[in-house]
Design an enzyme around this catalytic site. Structure first.
Site, PDB file in Angstrom:
ATOM      1  N   HIS A 179       0.829  -1.226   0.000  1.00  0.00           N
ATOM      2  CA  HIS A 179       0.000   0.000   0.000  1.00  0.00           C
ATOM      3  C   HIS A 179       0.860   1.272   0.000  1.00  0.00           C
ATOM      4  O   HIS A 179       0.389   2.342   0.368  1.00  0.00           O
ATOM      5  CB  HIS A 179      -0.907   0.104   1.250  1.00  0.00           C
ATOM      6  CG  HIS A 179      -2.051  -0.859   1.290  1.00  0.00           C
ATOM      7  ND1 HIS A 179      -2.630  -1.239   2.475  1.00  0.00           N
ATOM      8  CD2 HIS A 179      -2.740  -1.477   0.321  1.00  0.00           C
ATOM      9  CE1 HIS A 179      -3.624  -2.078   2.227  1.00  0.00           C
ATOM     10  NE2 HIS A 179      -3.708  -2.243   0.918  1.00  0.00           N
ATOM     11  N   ARG A 240      -8.004 -11.155   6.188  1.00  0.00           N
ATOM     12  CA  ARG A 240      -6.686 -11.530   6.720  1.00  0.00           C
ATOM     13  C   ARG A 240      -6.650 -11.288   8.234  1.00  0.00           C
ATOM     14  O   ARG A 240      -7.215 -10.301   8.718  1.00  0.00           O
ATOM     15  CB  ARG A 240      -5.576 -10.703   6.066  1.00  0.00           C
ATOM     16  CG  ARG A 240      -5.413 -10.936   4.592  1.00  0.00           C
ATOM     17  CD  ARG A 240      -4.120 -10.264   4.098  1.00  0.00           C
ATOM     18  NE  ARG A 240      -4.103 -10.191   2.655  1.00  0.00           N
ATOM     19  CZ  ARG A 240      -4.130  -9.045   1.971  1.00  0.00           C
ATOM     20  NH1 ARG A 240      -4.154  -7.886   2.606  1.00  0.00           N
ATOM     21  NH2 ARG A 240      -4.112  -9.060   0.669  1.00  0.00           N
TER      22      ARG A 240
END
Ligand code: ADP
Length: 400
Positions: A179, A240
């Site tokens: 990211h 996750r």
């Protein structure tokens, strides 16, 4: 300059065509279910969206169809592909080699290929997109913008794990982070909005989408980050797990007879909000269910608790903190999650402003704390594609 931005996943291609003069988006879209008989191209030009069933067995065919749509007489925005000046490619993993975006040549392609071992789901489709685009648009520069680049200068104490040294030197086991393009974009935007020099600004940037990550930024540079060697570490995400005791894996392998592949799948695809709530990986669904469903309520509580705990840790390691910045689908839109994060940060001097929280939505940027809050919390919408377009333009101009 017309800049074509491409983001190739294993079964999708996302794209945007920018006019750099005013940073407007001329066309954008995504092709999904690539490689299946149900591939669909969603192409938007101006205000018109077109959903087209297509035959796209691979990235090369998919990209060809996208370029056809862009130059189509009816739904296109260009009369010829020659109008495109350069292409920016999102590449997930640049390993330890790539600290900046780079003009794609044989050496850069080799780095992307080498790092496929560390990002087996991402670098190969990224590379397939690069190969296809370079073959369709051979005369113009192609630039690779790496997700890891902004995070590639973390200090060793932040990127090394307390594992045998050889695992790092021989197998490259370390924190890389992901990211990075989003964290970099909101860092630059925060400096602009807060009226501070980028090289002076200290921030905690929090990207909360399906994947969630946090970066500690000192003097405009990333100094720590929550995702690890893979995107599994750190915050709780849609599917996750984020941080867990690694011994859970050995225990379940022995106790429940799960294979490494099954454990990998469960920790990445069946954990997080989905695993705890049993309802959904989507924050909206978890919040809607939380009232009468204790599991959904707990999923949201763990999600927020982990964020607040990480912000506390990053606050301590930074030389100062000008603002906490929330971004991504949840950060930009979810009023209850933002409210709860602010409540959790009261000890750090955060004073929430409920009215501001209610108005900074739908793509708006602004603080959601009061003016006398000693630690401001800002919402800043991310724009990874625009960041890739800007990087691409800068690299092309530097290489002229
Ligand atoms: P991705 O990481 O795939 O780009 P996004 O950044 O779009 O995903 O974020 C997806 C998450 O944002 C989902 O959990 C979704 O529930 C959440 N989200 C989007 N809009 C809202 C909203 N209005 N309220 C609460 N959550 C939202």
């Amino acid at each position: 300059m017309k800049i074509f931005v491409v983001n190739c996943g294993s079964s999708s291609i996302k794209y945007q065509l920018f006019e750099s003069a005013d940073e407007s988006v001329l066309a954008k879209g995504f092709l999904e279910r690539l490689g299946t008989s149900e591939a669909v191209l969603h192409h938007t030009a101006g205000t018109q969206q077109h959903d087209i069933q297509v035959e796209a067995p691979d990235h090369s065919a998919g990209l060809g169809l996208i370029l056809e749509a862009i130059t189509d007489r009816r739904i296109g925005v260009l009369s010829s592909l020659d109008e495109i000046d350069c292409v920016g490619h999102r590449v997930v993993h640049g390993g330890e080699q790539m600290h900046h975006s780079a003009l794609i040549d044989e050496a850069v392609i080799e780095v992307i290929r080498e790092n496929a071992e560390l990002a087996p789901l991402h670098n190969p489709p990224n590379l397939a997109g690069i190969t296809a685009a370079m073959s369709d648009l051979p005369k113009i520069p192609h630039v690779a913008v790496f997700d890891t680049a902004f995070l590639s200068d973390l200090p060793a104490c932040a990127f090394r794990y307390a594992l045998p040294k050889e695992w790092y030197t021989k197998y490259h086991v370390r924190r890389y982070g992901f990211h990075g393009t989003s964290h970099r974009y909101v860092t630059l935007r925060a400096a602009e909005l807060l009226g501070a020099g980028v090289d002076k600004i200290n921030l905690i940037t929090v990207h909360l989408g399906n994947g969630c990550s946090m970066t500690a930024v000192a003097g405009g540079k990333a100094v720590d980050h929550s995702m690890g060697m893979t995107p599994l570490e750190g915050l709780v995400m849609g599917t996750r797990c984020g941080d867990i005791d690694p011994a859970v894996v050995f225990y379940l392998a022995r106790r429940a007879g799960l294979s490494l592949e099954e454990l990998d799948r469960i920790l990445n695809k069946e954990s997080g909000l989905l695993g705890v709530s049993g309802v959904s990986n989507d924050m909206r669904d978890c919040l809607a269910a939380a009232d009468g469903n204790a599991d959904a309520a707990l999923a949201v509580e763990i999600f927020v608790y982990r964020i607040v705990k990480y912000i506390g840790a990053y606050f301590t390691i930074l030389p100062g903190c000008d603002a906490v910045v929330l971004t991504g689908g949840i950060g930009e839109n979810s009023l209850p999650i933002r409210r709860r994060i602010c409540q959790g940060l009261q000890r750090l001097g955060v004073v929430a402003d409920e009215e501001r929280n209610g108005t900074i939505v739908g793509g708006k940027a602004g603080p959601i704390t009061t003016d006398d809050s000693s630690l401001p919390v800002w919402v800043i919408p991310t724009d990874e594609e625009l960041m890739i377009a800007r990087e691409t333009q800068a690299v092309v101009e530097n290489n002229k």
